[in-house]
Design an enzyme around this catalytic site. Structure first.
Site, PDB file in Angstrom:
ATOM      1  N   SER A 152       6.833  54.537  69.430  1.00 24.45           N
ATOM      2  CA  SER A 152       7.441  53.894  70.588  1.00 24.45           C
ATOM      3  C   SER A 152       7.417  52.363  70.468  1.00 24.45           C
ATOM      4  CB  SER A 152       6.730  54.386  71.861  1.00 24.45           C
ATOM      5  OG  SER A 152       7.465  54.039  72.993  1.00 24.45           O
ATOM      6  N   ASP A 249      13.683  63.061  74.763  1.00 26.16           N
ATOM      7  CA  ASP A 249      12.966  61.827  75.102  1.00 26.16           C
ATOM      8  C   ASP A 249      13.591  61.204  76.352  1.00 26.16           C
ATOM      9  OD1 ASP A 249      11.883  59.231  75.206  1.00 26.16           O
ATOM     10  OD2 ASP A 249      11.654  59.161  73.022  1.00 26.16           O
ATOM     11  N   HIS A 279       9.212  62.361  74.353  1.00 24.79           N
ATOM     12  CA  HIS A 279       8.903  61.024  73.861  1.00 24.79           C
ATOM     13  C   HIS A 279       7.648  60.965  72.991  1.00 24.79           C
ATOM     14  CE1 HIS A 279       8.974  56.724  73.689  1.00 24.79           C
ATOM     15  NE2 HIS A 279       7.789  56.626  74.243  1.00 24.79           N
TER      16      HIS A 279
END
Ligand SMILES: *[C@@H]1O[C@H](CO)[C@@H](O)[C@H](O)[C@H]1NC(C)=O
Length: 305
Positions: A152, A249, A279
């Site tokens: 991320s 996600d 995610h």
């Protein structure tokens, strides 16, 4: 000032989630091929319970001390760069560490300043400061070529590290790479909503990943982050890159990984979209994909020279 619920830092409890998160790491090498055919022989090198051991600290002049754990081993080394509000004890960090240990490769995980056991104040965290944290780890702790695995926000930062340290960063693996993501999402809001956030100084985003059900992002954080955006021009990174992204996600759209692939100048870029992953990409099959990808890049780096 936003306050972040302690739930966001829920410490990883040794043993608790091992039952279902532990993956049998099957590399393509020797003994492991046997295990692949005989899953009942399951990985005996995985301790029944992970060793409790303390973290080390990297002191830096004029910057907060960083907590880290380093595993010595073969080159290339692997560095895990966590996501926003995540510490070094997340599922992916620990599973990747176990995998690197099983292969005998060097591995580092760490806490950003203001997170986990590192010094610093979370509310003062910025993309620029966390970028510096990543560079400090690479400069001071990592020996030789490195494969960066960024999750991320960590995926955004790993590109900055590859730009700043091309001689050391040999390959990149992005997990739900959040390049520019908060800035992009902010810019998609209506003029009125943006004005309101600017006045309040805070952007409250609903999420299922914290106990209080929201992320609180400072307006100043967004403004600072704008200086670190990458997708508006070619990204000068020329190493092998693997981008893994879940199509479920709901934090960072998987299209972001396509944009990154498009902008980066490297031609050795593979994207894997997993239809049913979210995610965090921390389910068993996600972890297996991540460690296979690491294994593959190690092979590539060690046989191509
Ligand atoms: C992470 O785990 C280590 C033990 O391996 C522990 O010392 C440290 O406090 C943990 N960090 C956080 C933020 O929970």
């Amino acid at each position: 000032m936003a306050t972040f619920g302690t739930a966001a830092f829920a410490a990883w409890a040794p043993c608790r989630s091992l039952g279902w998160t532990t993956v049998s790491f099957v590399s393509h090498r020797g003994l492991s091929a046997l295990l692949a055919r005989n899953p009942m022989l399951a990985p005996s090198w995985l301790p029944a319970c992970r060793q409790k051991s303390t973290v080390s600290f990297l002191s830096r002049p004029d910057l907060p001390k960083l907590a880290y754990k380093k595993l010595k081993g073969k080159s290339p080394g692997i560095i895990f760069i966590p996501g926003y509000l995540s510490n070094m004890n997340g599922t992916k960090a620990l599973e990747i560490e176990e995998f690197c240990k099983s292969l005998g490769h060097a591995f580092i995980r760490f806490d950003y300043s203001g997170v986990g056991n590192s010094d610093g104040i979370l509310e003062e965290g910025t993309v620029g400061k966390w970028r510096k944290d990543v560079l400090s780890i690479i400069d001071s702790l990592a020996d030789g070529p490195q494969i960066l695995v960024g999750s991320s926000l960590g995926g955004w930062l790993m590109f900055h590290a590859a730009i700043a340290r091309p001689e050391k960063v040999a390959a990149l693996i992005g997990i739900a790479t959040a390049a520019d993501s908060l800035v992009t999402q902010f810019n998609q809001l209506s003029v009125e909503v943006k004005k309101e956030i600017e006045m309040k100084g805070e952007w409250v985003i609903p999420t299922k990943y914290t106990e209080e059900g929201t992320y609180h992002i400072q307006y100043s954080f967004i403004k600072e982050a704008e200086h670190h955006c990458l997708l508006h021009s070619p990204i000068p990174v020329n190493c092998p890159i693997r981008l893994l992204h879940g199509m479920k996600d709901d934090i960072v759209p998987w299209h972001t990984s396509l944009q990154v692939a498009d902008r980066v100048i490297s031609t050795d870029v593979d994207i894997v979209l997993r239809k049913d992953s979210d995610h965090r990409m921390k389910e068993k099959a996600d972890i297996q994909l991540i460690v296979y990808t690491i294994d593959d890049l190690i092979d590539k780096l060690t046989t191509s020279t």
